[in-house]
Design an enzyme around this catalytic site. Structure first.
Site, short mmCIF file in Angstrom:
data_model
loop_
_atom_site.label_atom_id
_atom_site.label_comp_id
_atom_site.label_asym_id
_atom_site.label_seq_id
_atom_site.Cartn_x
_atom_site.Cartn_y
_atom_site.Cartn_z
CD GLU A 128 -6.54 2.93 4.45
OE1 GLU A 128 -5.66 2.46 3.69
OE2 GLU A 128 -7.43 3.70 4.08
CB CYS A 157 -4.77 0.97 0.66
SG CYS A 157 -6.53 1.38 0.86
#
Length: 685
Positions: A255, A294
């Site tokens: 990720e 993120c």
């Protein structure tokens, strides 16, 4: 203070001075961290040999209950976590997302697992597959825990949530974890792991913590191990290409940072509710965690004719975001995590300025409340504008991981979709619009490039969790630049740590292996009606063949009057002849009601309640004069934990039901679930 690791059952310090860690607000030295001297082969072996067998001996429900108890324990210690979190520069809201959001993920996975997985150590998945003409050879899929360790390499921005959202599905699956937090904020992770260990909820070896470098850990991983990574795309790609990871085909879930976008719908007018929602969302994503998320909005894609209005509204809102020490009243945005991160964001901003102009912030001189920009890791809210985003790659490939976002103009919705795709894969995207046709076009046009998409308008705004909030039940991850991995997503994450295996054999053998009845399996018949037997006494495969019942016209008429269902196929002789049935037929729900009358034992007993029905399928019509019969077979038993407020210990029994006609042809197939009393709670335990 030297941050410690917890490995091989003990807390240990590294053997050199290590990297220094600083208070994000004041710049004062907090301590140091190093993992030098740790035997990483021994750490991996300890997890596999000590933690793995102990975890796998527990059922899914056992593990889920421990996750819940752990979450409750962590919530009781949250004040200390908040105190330490302030050292990272987090505001109270930032810390709430990290600390209580992380504990909430444990609660969610506890509930999901207890609700959707069996009280077993393995999962039987999908339906039985008939592999031969006579049905003596069948197949099924099962899932069992991997017999390795899960190495979780986490980012600095969410030292609690980032750990908990990964260990919840790992531990639920029965796989021990080695947590490797980012060094910059590892002191908060260490504090939480101390409480995790102190809670005693999970067996020794199930949870280990490495603060500092991973050293040669990846060299010692085996085929049964799993690695997850959250962080920069460059670092993730380097780790994913590690020779041992490639040679052993070790699953690697990544990720990575991504250039997430939010699109303002073409028809959204300034001053409208949707316009205000867009401004609020972009500003929030720039200021929460000081933009160190993120999922933060890096590209705000707006209609060209609205660009000036959006810019002015965003400037006005950002001007109200007070930057400074989160401990000071009125401060809404804290610093970045450290001075290195400040330098990195300034460098990335310089790159962005090659394709966009700064229209707000972006200056080295800026106000800081209650602290100093010279010693703290502060960075000002900065907004850029790119007039021709389709003609440059820079804002679609350079991420300033801080309170920085770029406005981008589009001329029509097709352009907006094209601009969104230029990010080459994102964790999250959003669209603010009240036009559902526009929403359909944008979502279907961009879904292949996103892990999650939010459509925001006044219908859902009050309850929406917002653009940047991953949720335990929905996938977190994304294609391309975002890493190509998946986390969370409900039980998908649990199954990531399990091996799916196809098993083949006779129905009776597969029934014995899976503890779930397979069609064609040997049936067990007793003199006692199954509904007279306690949960503990019932055997998988125990079967009742009922007496028969002939369906009459009166049955159809009476059921139609009772239910109010006067569909022509049941009542109109002429219309029914022209239908696909060719005659009047009984209601499908009459058939299953009549079947219940055939197999139910009416007197009080261990069966306490009907718990539900699953997978109902009507196979053939039942007409006037047809005779039906039912087969009831104990298919599966799911032991339920007895709650303090419950008087009786119970379990759920899944019954396979087949209703046939006088030609022994199936007319209805389904499963019913009943709540059945356990005879001896202690013995069953």
């Amino acid at each position: 203070m030297k941050i410690k690791s917890y490995v091989c059952g003990q807390w240990v310090e590294g053997q050199d001075s290590g990297a220094e860690l600083f208070h994000a607000v004041s710049g004062e030295l907090i301590g140091s961290v190093t993992s030098k001297g740790i035997d990483f082969k021994a750490v991996a072996d300890y997890g596999r040999s000590k933690g793995g067998p102990a975890l796998r001996a527990l059922t899914f429900h056992d593990r889920a209950n421990r996750l819940k108890a752990l979450a409750q324990h962590l919530m009781s210690k949250k004040d200390e976590f908040y105190r330490i979190s302030a050292l990272t520069g987090a505001t109270r809201v930032d810390s709430w997302i990290d600390i209580e959001g992380g504990a909430g993920t444990l609660f969610t996975y506890s509930s999901l697992v207890r609700r959707e997985l069996p009280n077993e150590t393995f999962v039987v998945e999908g339906n039985s597959e008939r592999l031969s003409a006579r049905g003596t050879f069948v197949g099924r899929h099962i899932l069992v825990p991997k017999e390795g360790v899960a190495v979780h390499i986490n980012a600095f921005n969410f030292p609690c949530w980032g750990m908990l959202e990964k260990i919840a599905p790992s531990l639920a699956a029965g796989v021990p974890v080695i947590v490797k937090p980012a060094s910059a904020t590892c002191y908060l992770t260490e504090a939480m792991v101390r409480e995790i260990i102190a809670s005693g909820q999970f067996p020794e070896g199930a949870i280990q913590l490495v603060c500092g470098s991973t050293g040669d850990l990846l060299d010692h991983l085996m085929e049964q191990d799993v690695v997850t990574f959250t962080g920069s795309a460059a670092t993730g790609q380097k780790l994913r290409s590690h020779p041992n990871i490639l040679a052993r085909s070790i699953p690697f879930t990544m990720e990575a940072d991504s250039l997430n976008c939010s699109i303002l719908g073409a028809g959204v007018e300034p001053g409208s509710a949707e316009f205000d929602l867009f401004i609020k969302e972009v500003a929030n994503e720039m200021s929460v965690k000081a933009g160190q998320k993120c999922t933060a909005i890096r590209r705000a894609i707006v209609p060209r004719q609205r660009a000036d209005a959006v810019a002015e509204a965003l400037k006005a809102r950002l001007a109200k975001v007070v930057l400074g020490d989160p401990a000071v009243e009125g401060v809404r945005m804290g610093p970045l995590v450290n001075r290195d991160q400040v330098d990195d964001v300034w460098a990335k901003l310089e790159q962005l300025k090659g394709a966009a102009e700064v229209i707000y912030g972006g200056q080295r001189q800026f106000a800081v409340t209650g602290a100093s920009a010279d010693t703290g890791a502060f960075f000002p809210s900065t907004l850029l504008y790119c007039d021709q985003p389709l003609q440059t790659e820079i804002p679609h490939s350079v991420e300033a991981f801080g309170p920085v976002s770029t406005l981008m103009a589009y001329d029509d919705i097709e352009q907006a979709i094209a601009i969104a795709k230029m990010g080459r894969g994102s964790l999250a995207g959003s669209l603010v619009t009240a036009d559902n046709l526009e929403a359909r076009k944008v979502i279907l046009g961009t879904a292949a490039y996103h892990g999650r998409l939010l459509v925001l308008n006044t219908d859902c705004a009050k309850e929406s969790t917002g653009h940047g909030s991953p949720l335990p039940t929905l996938v977190h991850g994304g294609p391309g630049r975002a890493g190509g991995g998946e986390e969370l997503g409900g039980l998908r994450a649990v199954k990531h740590y399990m091996q799916r295996t196809a098993i083949q054999g006779s129905p009776t053998t597969l029934t014995a292996i899976t503890n779930e009845f397979h069609p064609g399996s040997e049936q067990i018949k007793t003199q006692v009606h199954p509904f007279r037997r306690y949960f503990d006494e019932l055997q998988i495969g125990e079967t009742l063949i009922t007496h028969r019942r002939t369906v009459t016209e009166a049955d159809i008429v009476n059921f139609g009057c009772l239910s109010g269902d006067h569909f022509y196929a049941h009542f109109d002789e002429l219309a029914a002849k022209d239908s696909l049935f060719g005659k009047r037929v009984a209601h499908g729900y009459f058939v299953i009601s009549a079947a219940a009358g055939l197999f139910v034992e009416p007197s009080p007993g261990p069966v306490l309640a009907n718990y539900g029905m699953e997978n109902l399928r009507f196979v053939s019509p039942v007409g006037i004069g047809d005779t039906i019969q039912a087969r009831l077979t104990c298919k599966q038993k799911i032991r339920k934990d007895k709650r303090p407020d419950e008087q009786r210990a119970t379990g759920v029994v899944v019954w396979d039901v087949e209703v046939t006609n006088q030609h022994n042809e199936p007319v209805a197939l389904y499963s019913i679930l009943t709540l059945v009393e356990r005879k001896d709670d202690e013995a069953a335990a």
